[in-house]
Design a protein around this motif. Structure first.
Motif: not given
Length: 258
Positions: A57-83
């Protein structure tokens, strides 16, 4: 409830069901929960699962450890197929599904992670949360709906400052400008988020989903159009009198604070 702790061999996204609330935990704490291809794919899969499962009936999104998220993994995004080759973005799925999604922002929430949180139904922040959108500062543009949704949340002037400056915003400021609904002491952050989620999940599922769609569709439109949407929903939505009466009686009988 405390946020899960990841291990080296753990999946990039944890999915745990608590009664009718699905908790999705971004699970790359060693990379500040940077959102890589595998995480995007699994996040979309779990969101579609939640949308089609009558037991969620409902969803919660959170992050493991001390961060929620730093964003898209740029090294991966810049080295492979575009998202862009991956089909719908996670935020497009977030906007499309019928179930409410709460962002439980437990720490730094930057750039793509910031856009992910803004696309959720609302944000409950830990007092350790920090928000920033650094796209413009590093030479990128919003691609997950941030430039469209943020002005509707905090107002145009605040959105312009946030997006163009990239300056971090603390939790208290996020609450003051309407980015976060609540700020909760870190130790009780997930407990409070889950309490809100379970309260929502305890409502009539059909009415909750229809009201959420009505609120989404009416946001940013004229009052006249929003009122027409409400009238259409009122006429077409049907709940049995017996069901309404039973739920009303249950609410009346519940002790205060339950």
């Amino acid at each position: 409830m405390t946020a899960p702790t990841a291990t080296d061999d753990a999946p990039v996204l944890l999915a745990e069901l608590y009664d009718h609330v699905l908790v999705l935990t971004l699970n790359r704490p060693d990379r500040r929960n940077a959102i890589n291809r595998a995480m995007r794919k699994e996040l979309k899969r779990q969101l579609w699962r939640a949308d089609s499962d009558d037991g969620i009936h409902a969803v919660v999104i959170t992050g493991a450890g001390s961060s929620f998220s730093s964003g898209v993994d740029l090294p991966e995004a810049l080295s492979g197929p575009s998202p862009r080759t991956e089909g719908p973005t996670p935020t497009q799925v977030l906007r499309a599904i019928s179930k409410p999604v709460i962002a439980a922002v437990n720490g730094p929430c930057y750039t793509g992670g910031f856009e992910l949180a803004v696309n959720c139904s609302f944000i409950i922040a830990s007092d350790q949360a920090v928000f920033a959108d650094t796209h413009a500062q590093i030479g990128l543009l919003n691609g997950w709906g941030g430039s469209a949704l943020l002005p509707r949340t905090v107002g145009s002037a605040a959105a312009i400052q946030i997006i163009l400056s990239g300056e971090p915003i603390d939790a208290a400021t996020a609450e003051r400008i309407g980015l976060a609904n609540e700020v909760v002491p870190h130790e009780g952050h997930m407990e409070r988020t889950m309490a809100v989620a379970h309260t929502i999940a305890g409502g009539h599922p059909g009415a909750v989903q229809r009201m959420l769609r009505l609120l989404k569709d009416g946001a940013g439109t004229s009052v006249t159009h929003a009122l027409a949407l409400e009238e259409e929903a009122r006429v077409t939505f049907r709940t049995s009198d017996a069901d309404v009466g039973a739920r009303y009686g249950k609410r009346r009988a519940a002790p205060a604070g339950s």
